[in-house]
Design a protein around this motif. Structure first.
Motif, PDB file in Angstrom:
ATOM      1  N   ASP A  50      76.586 -51.868 -29.034  1.00 35.44           N
ATOM      2  CA  ASP A  50      77.427 -50.717 -29.369  1.00 35.44           C
ATOM      3  C   ASP A  50      76.623 -49.527 -29.890  1.00 35.44           C
ATOM      4  O   ASP A  50      77.035 -48.379 -29.707  1.00 35.44           O
ATOM      5  CB  ASP A  50      78.470 -51.120 -30.411  1.00 35.44           C
ATOM      6  CG  ASP A  50      79.511 -52.078 -29.852  1.00 35.44           C
ATOM      7  OD1 ASP A  50      80.628 -51.636 -29.560  1.00 35.44           O
ATOM      8  OD2 ASP A  50      79.198 -53.272 -29.691  1.00 35.44           O
ATOM      9  N   LEU A  51      75.509 -49.810 -30.554  1.00 38.58           N
ATOM     10  CA  LEU A  51      74.700 -48.727 -31.112  1.00 38.58           C
ATOM     11  C   LEU A  51      73.401 -48.509 -30.342  1.00 38.58           C
ATOM     12  O   LEU A  51      72.613 -47.633 -30.704  1.00 38.58           O
ATOM     13  CB  LEU A  51      74.388 -49.015 -32.588  1.00 38.58           C
ATOM     14  CG  LEU A  51      75.593 -49.109 -33.525  1.00 38.58           C
ATOM     15  CD1 LEU A  51      75.138 -49.363 -34.960  1.00 38.58           C
ATOM     16  CD2 LEU A  51      76.450 -47.849 -33.458  1.00 38.58           C
ATOM     17  N   ASN A  52      73.175 -49.321 -29.298  1.00 38.03           N
ATOM     18  CA  ASN A  52      71.972 -49.176 -28.455  1.00 38.03           C
ATOM     19  C   ASN A  52      70.691 -49.174 -29.284  1.00 38.03           C
ATOM     20  O   ASN A  52      69.802 -48.331 -29.101  1.00 38.03           O
ATOM     21  CB  ASN A  52      72.054 -47.894 -27.622  1.00 38.03           C
ATOM     22  CG  ASN A  52      73.209 -47.918 -26.637  1.00 38.03           C
ATOM     23  OD1 ASN A  52      73.441 -48.927 -25.979  1.00 38.03           O
ATOM     24  ND2 ASN A  52      73.950 -46.824 -26.556  1.00 38.03           N
ATOM     25  N   LYS A 221      79.830 -45.800 -37.140  1.00 32.90           N
ATOM     26  CA  LYS A 221      80.128 -45.289 -35.797  1.00 32.90           C
ATOM     27  C   LYS A 221      81.465 -44.556 -35.763  1.00 32.90           C
ATOM     28  O   LYS A 221      81.561 -43.434 -35.247  1.00 32.90           O
ATOM     29  CB  LYS A 221      80.139 -46.441 -34.793  1.00 32.90           C
ATOM     30  CG  LYS A 221      80.392 -45.986 -33.362  1.00 32.90           C
ATOM     31  CD  LYS A 221      80.392 -47.151 -32.386  1.00 32.90           C
ATOM     32  CE  LYS A 221      80.639 -46.657 -30.966  1.00 32.90           C
ATOM     33  NZ  LYS A 221      80.676 -47.777 -29.986  1.00 32.90           N
ATOM     34  N   ASN A 227      76.026 -40.023 -35.666  1.00 33.48           N
ATOM     35  CA  ASN A 227      75.719 -38.905 -34.774  1.00 33.48           C
ATOM     36  C   ASN A 227      74.614 -38.012 -35.316  1.00 33.48           C
ATOM     37  O   ASN A 227      73.973 -37.282 -34.553  1.00 33.48           O
ATOM     38  CB  ASN A 227      76.975 -38.067 -34.527  1.00 33.48           C
ATOM     39  CG  ASN A 227      76.824 -37.150 -33.333  1.00 33.48           C
ATOM     40  OD1 ASN A 227      76.456 -37.595 -32.247  1.00 33.48           O
ATOM     41  ND2 ASN A 227      77.081 -35.864 -33.531  1.00 33.48           N
ATOM     42  N   PRO A 265      73.580 -41.052 -30.456  1.00 36.50           N
ATOM     43  CA  PRO A 265      73.815 -41.253 -29.016  1.00 36.50           C
ATOM     44  C   PRO A 265      73.205 -40.171 -28.135  1.00 36.50           C
ATOM     45  O   PRO A 265      72.744 -40.455 -27.026  1.00 36.50           O
ATOM     46  CB  PRO A 265      75.349 -41.253 -28.919  1.00 36.50           C
ATOM     47  CG  PRO A 265      75.819 -41.662 -30.277  1.00 36.50           C
ATOM     48  CD  PRO A 265      74.827 -41.090 -31.235  1.00 36.50           C
ATOM     49  N   TRP A 266      73.189 -38.937 -28.606  1.00 40.26           N
ATOM     50  CA  TRP A 266      72.667 -37.826 -27.805  1.00 40.26           C
ATOM     51  C   TRP A 266      71.144 -37.775 -27.786  1.00 40.26           C
ATOM     52  O   TRP A 266      70.539 -37.103 -26.941  1.00 40.26           O
ATOM     53  CB  TRP A 266      73.191 -36.487 -28.350  1.00 40.26           C
ATOM     54  CG  TRP A 266      72.953 -36.300 -29.827  1.00 40.26           C
ATOM     55  CD1 TRP A 266      73.830 -36.558 -30.837  1.00 40.26           C
ATOM     56  CD2 TRP A 266      71.751 -35.837 -30.459  1.00 40.26           C
ATOM     57  NE1 TRP A 266      73.264 -36.284 -32.064  1.00 40.26           N
ATOM     58  CE2 TRP A 266      71.981 -35.836 -31.860  1.00 40.26           C
ATOM     59  CE3 TRP A 266      70.507 -35.414 -29.987  1.00 40.26           C
ATOM     60  CZ2 TRP A 266      71.022 -35.443 -32.782  1.00 40.26           C
ATOM     61  CZ3 TRP A 266      69.539 -35.026 -30.905  1.00 40.26           C
ATOM     62  CH2 TRP A 266      69.801 -35.040 -32.283  1.00 40.26           C
ATOM     63  N   TYR A 268      68.705 -39.954 -27.096  1.00 39.00           N
ATOM     64  CA  TYR A 268      67.978 -40.499 -25.953  1.00 39.00           C
ATOM     65  C   TYR A 268      68.097 -39.601 -24.723  1.00 39.00           C
ATOM     66  O   TYR A 268      67.159 -39.500 -23.919  1.00 39.00           O
ATOM     67  CB  TYR A 268      68.495 -41.897 -25.617  1.00 39.00           C
ATOM     68  CG  TYR A 268      68.296 -42.907 -26.720  1.00 39.00           C
ATOM     69  CD1 TYR A 268      67.125 -42.939 -27.465  1.00 39.00           C
ATOM     70  CD2 TYR A 268      69.287 -43.844 -27.012  1.00 39.00           C
ATOM     71  CE1 TYR A 268      66.940 -43.866 -28.475  1.00 39.00           C
ATOM     72  CE2 TYR A 268      69.109 -44.780 -28.022  1.00 39.00           C
ATOM     73  CZ  TYR A 268      67.936 -44.786 -28.751  1.00 39.00           C
ATOM     74  OH  TYR A 268      67.757 -45.707 -29.753  1.00 39.00           O
TER      75      TYR A 268
END
Length: 420
Positions: A50-52, A221, A227, A265-266, A268
């Motif tokens: 879920d959080l990579n 999350k 974020n 998330p942004w 990568y």
């Protein structure tokens, strides 16, 4: 408030960082990578799926206990180097607080905080004096001290404050701090949290914290905290005592803590070259010092990647760690190096006896000054002898090819178990 804003503005005007990301470090004491997989599968799956998260698969501890590992994590230094920095166990850490990474973040305009669940058994207070002045902006030691002494609050369970899990209270603090300061444009924060109660005495209790840590990660999350935050989820070492520790697997587990890094998330998508290097470094030998260097890069993030210098013991994870890196390069002592081959070899009885007598003599030397108060310590039996062979490599042009023995024995009186 004005001071923080001024520090942040000066930092940006001087170094022009490409990103300003908050940092939150969540640590658990004595929880090996393997134990984390066994007892906290929900938390681990959420981190990865879920959080990579980036999991460092070759992460190796540097010292036996918590202190040498977290000192390397937070300062990049060894125990000996801390003493050379004009600090001893008889002094507080006040005069070396600038060596800690949270001071770098604070100078850059970050709000800083720490949370411990022990007030006398932390790495910086057990047989040490801690700090006289608060080392960070939000330092909860005083409240923790009185809370732990309140018999009513600790009446039923050492893991709870009243009827609330202590872990939950600590996590709530970070949620509050993150939602208050999690504005990467003007008010970033740095947080360091370390939990001892849960797993220090019994690593199997990690399972009791699985749903609590899962809920915390879900909150990070769902509230969009992740974020703007780099989350570092880690342990200091594996279990150091108990039934599991006496096995071959236990020896390996004691050397292999876990380390996960979670970026927004942004991140990568915006920095694919950084992601590529992070994935390469997942399979390279890494230590606490590499995390320290990564934190230093996050203070002034420039998004540059290059091949790391193999001769440096600490390499930022934003640089590619050389494939040839060995424990000698990272200054990992041979007794903690998981690169070594540890085998149950057929050691002769005469060699086993010689090794046992050597350890016995060393123990006598250690307690020489109190021999008049102690019984004569002798080895009772040899429990295990293994051969430990470092892989052949070249460090500073010097061939390394030697054989070491790992012995476990029991002494009498007392039936104490020692390793050497």
């Amino acid at each position: 408030r004005v001071l923080f804003r001024s520090n942040y503005q000066n930092h940006v005007a001087t170094y022009y960082p490409k990103e300003t990301l908050s940092v939150l470090m969540i640590g658990i004491d004595g929880n090996s990578k393997q134990n984390f997989q066994r007892h906290m599968p929900k938390t681990r799956n959420f981190l990865l799926n879920d959080l990579n998260a980036i999991e460092l698969h070759q992460y190796n501890k540097l010292g036996e206990k918590t202190y040498p590992n977290v000192v390397a994590l937070l300062t990049g230094k060894s125990q000996t180097e801390m003493i050379r920095s004009n600090w001893t166990a008889a002094q507080t850490f006040d005069n070396v607080n600038d060596d800690f990474i949270w001071s770098d973040f604070r100078k850059a305009g970050y709000r800083t905080g720490t949370v411990f669940d022990q007030y006398h058994l932390t790495a910086f207070h057990y047989q040490k004096k801690g700090w006289d002045k608060a080392p960070v902006d939000f330092y909860r030691r005083a409240g923790l001290h009185y809370r732990n002494r309140d018999k009513l609050m600790r009446r039923h369970n050492k893991h709870c404050i009243g009827d609330i899990p202590e872990i939950t209270l600590n996590h709530d603090f970070w949620i509050q701090m993150a939602t208050t300061f999690n504005n990467s444009k003007t008010r970033p924060y740095f947080g360091y949290s370390f939990t001892t109660h849960l797993t220090h005495d019994n690593h199997n209790l990690a399972s009791a914290g699985d749903h609590l840590y899962l809920g915390f990660l879900q909150d990070l999350k769902d509230k969009n905290i992740i974020n703007n935050t780099v989350l570092i989820f880690f342990s200091d070492h594996g279990q150091r005592f108990g039934a599991t520790r006496s096995t071959y697997n236990g020896i390996i587990e004691s050397r292999t803590p876990y380390m996960f890094l979670i970026f927004p998330p942004w991140f990568y998508q915006k920095y694919p070259d950084i992601l590529k290097v992070l994935k390469i470094n997942q399979e390279r030998l890494t230590t606490n010092r590499d995390i320290y260097e990564t934190l230093r890069d996050l203070v002034n993030f420039q998004a540059t990647t290059q091949l790391g210098d193999i001769n440096k013991r600490g390499i930022s994870l934003f640089q590619e760690i050389p494939r040839e890196r060995m424990c000698e390069h990272a200054q990992i002592s041979v007794e903690y190096c998981v690169c070594n081959e540890l085998t149950n070899s057929n050691v002769s009885s005469s060699m086993s006896l010689a090794l046992a007598l050597t350890v016995q003599d060393k123990l006598k030397a250690l307690i020489y000054t109190v021999l008049d108060k102690c019984s004569v310590l002798k080895f009772k039996k040899v429990m295990r002898v293994m051969e430990e062979q470092p892989k052949t490599t070249r460090v500073n042009q010097t061939p390394v090819n030697s054989t070491r023995y790992h012995i476990t024995l029991m002494t009498t009186p007392g039936d104490a178990v020692y390793e050497a």
